[in-house]
Enzyme design. Structure first.
Site, PDB file in Angstrom:
ATOM      1  N   LEU A 116       0.963  -0.944   0.256  1.00 38.87           N
ATOM      2  CA  LEU A 116      -0.194  -0.011  -0.141  1.00 38.87           C
ATOM      3  C   LEU A 116       0.957   1.318  -0.042  1.00 38.87           C
ATOM      4  CD1 LEU A 116      -2.745  -0.634   2.612  1.00 38.87           C
ATOM      5  CD2 LEU A 116      -3.109  -0.324   0.245  1.00 38.87           C
ATOM      6  N   ASP A 117       0.514   2.171  -0.714  1.00 40.80           N
ATOM      7  CA  ASP A 117       1.529   3.325  -1.106  1.00 40.80           C
ATOM      8  C   ASP A 117       1.515   4.111   0.355  1.00 40.80           C
ATOM      9  OD1 ASP A 117      -0.465   5.612  -0.938  1.00 40.80           O
ATOM     10  OD2 ASP A 117      -0.982   4.872  -2.939  1.00 40.80           O
ATOM     11  N   VAL A 118       2.490   4.963   0.868  1.00 39.99           N
ATOM     12  CA  VAL A 118       2.836   5.520   2.100  1.00 39.99           C
ATOM     13  C   VAL A 118       1.377   6.397   2.575  1.00 39.99           C
ATOM     14  CG1 VAL A 118       3.922   7.516   1.239  1.00 39.99           C
ATOM     15  CG2 VAL A 118       4.281   6.578   3.584  1.00 39.99           C
ATOM     16  N   SER A 120      -1.646   5.573   1.530  1.00 41.18           N
ATOM     17  CA  SER A 120      -2.846   5.038   1.846  1.00 41.18           C
ATOM     18  C   SER A 120      -3.038   3.915   2.952  1.00 41.18           C
ATOM     19  CB  SER A 120      -3.050   3.840   0.625  1.00 41.18           C
ATOM     20  OG  SER A 120      -3.057   4.662  -0.783  1.00 41.18           O
TER      21      SER A 120
END
Length: 250
Positions: A116-118, A120
């Site tokens: 998960l990107d930072v 999110s």
């Protein structure tokens, strides 16, 4: 390094980066970094990329500490925004391992399965099982993931239909997604997406291309494993039966 076989016989054992990942020490990419840095030894000798060993026979050490096969573990973490989906961050930002107790964060080989990107938040699986990691991340297995996404504005029916069909990114087609509008308030709209792809920042990039920037992105389920009431920043163990018949754990 591992004992060399007699001339003419094939080399035995696993490549060390695969062996370290299978033992739950780290990901293969991280194992390659450890090997290049000279931090791995086999039978008392510094090992390098391409070397092999048999864990049951050879003494494999990382930073002088011998490794053994890890007890398989699968966790579900509710990742907060601002936490990196990685075991180590060169910028010094908090990682998902920082949210685990010390006895799990170190020495168990747990690593994120997917990302998960930072910015999110939400459901992230952690495991030390290399085979499971492959099954959950390789495109051919097509595991679906479910998201709740707040976007700016109120997307039209035509925009949502275009998103459902799949919006090309970087000149490559995207797979269709399941998408429904849940509610709108104060100039923002809450959407639920179910998708099987996992391209880099795919939801954020697609929304922006369609003119509706993402304001908040939460993954609420990975396959049949749902966050439920798990609080943000907390974790729980995943039991094999939770995957059901569609994808039993090994």
């Amino acid at each position: 390094m591992a004992t060399e076989p007699p001339a003419g016989e094939p080399r035995v054992g696993e490549r060390l980066q695969k062996l370290l990942a299978s033992a739950g020490i780290c990901s293969r990419r991280r194992a390659e970094e450890l090997l290049r840095a000279g931090r791995v030894s086999v039978n008392g000798q510094r090992a390098g990329l391409g070397d092999r060993a048999v864990l049951e026979r050879d003494r494999v050490c990382v930073d002088g500490q011998p490794i053994t096969a890890a007890t398989p573990a699968v966790l579900l973490l509710n990742k907060p925004a601002g936490v990196v989906s990685s075991c180590h961050d060169p910028e010094g930002r908090p990682t998902v391992l920082d949210l685990l107790p010390p006895e799990l964060a170190r020495g168990q080989g747990l690593h994120p399965v997917g990302r998960l990107d930072v910015e999110s938040r939400g459901a992230l699986v952690l495991s030390n099982d290399g085979a499971l990691t492959l099954r959950l991340t390789h495109p051919r297995f097509l595991h679906q993931k479910t998201y709740r996404v707040w976007v700016g504005g109120e997307p039209s029916a035509e925009t949502l239909a275009e998103w459902r069909r799949g919006v090309p990114l970087d000149g490559q087609p995207s797979q269709p997604v399941q998408l429904r509008r849940l509610c709108s308030e104060r100039g923002h709209t809450l959407l639920e997406l179910v998708m099987r792809e996992g391209r880099n920042r795919q939801i954020r990039r697609t929304a922006e291309l369609l003119g509706h920037r993402v304001r908040d992105l939460q993954r609420i389920a990975v396959g049949p494993i749902a966050l439920g009431e798990l609080p943000e920043g907390r974790w729980r163990r995943v039991e094999p039966q939770e995957w059901g018949d569609q994808d039993p754990l090994p």
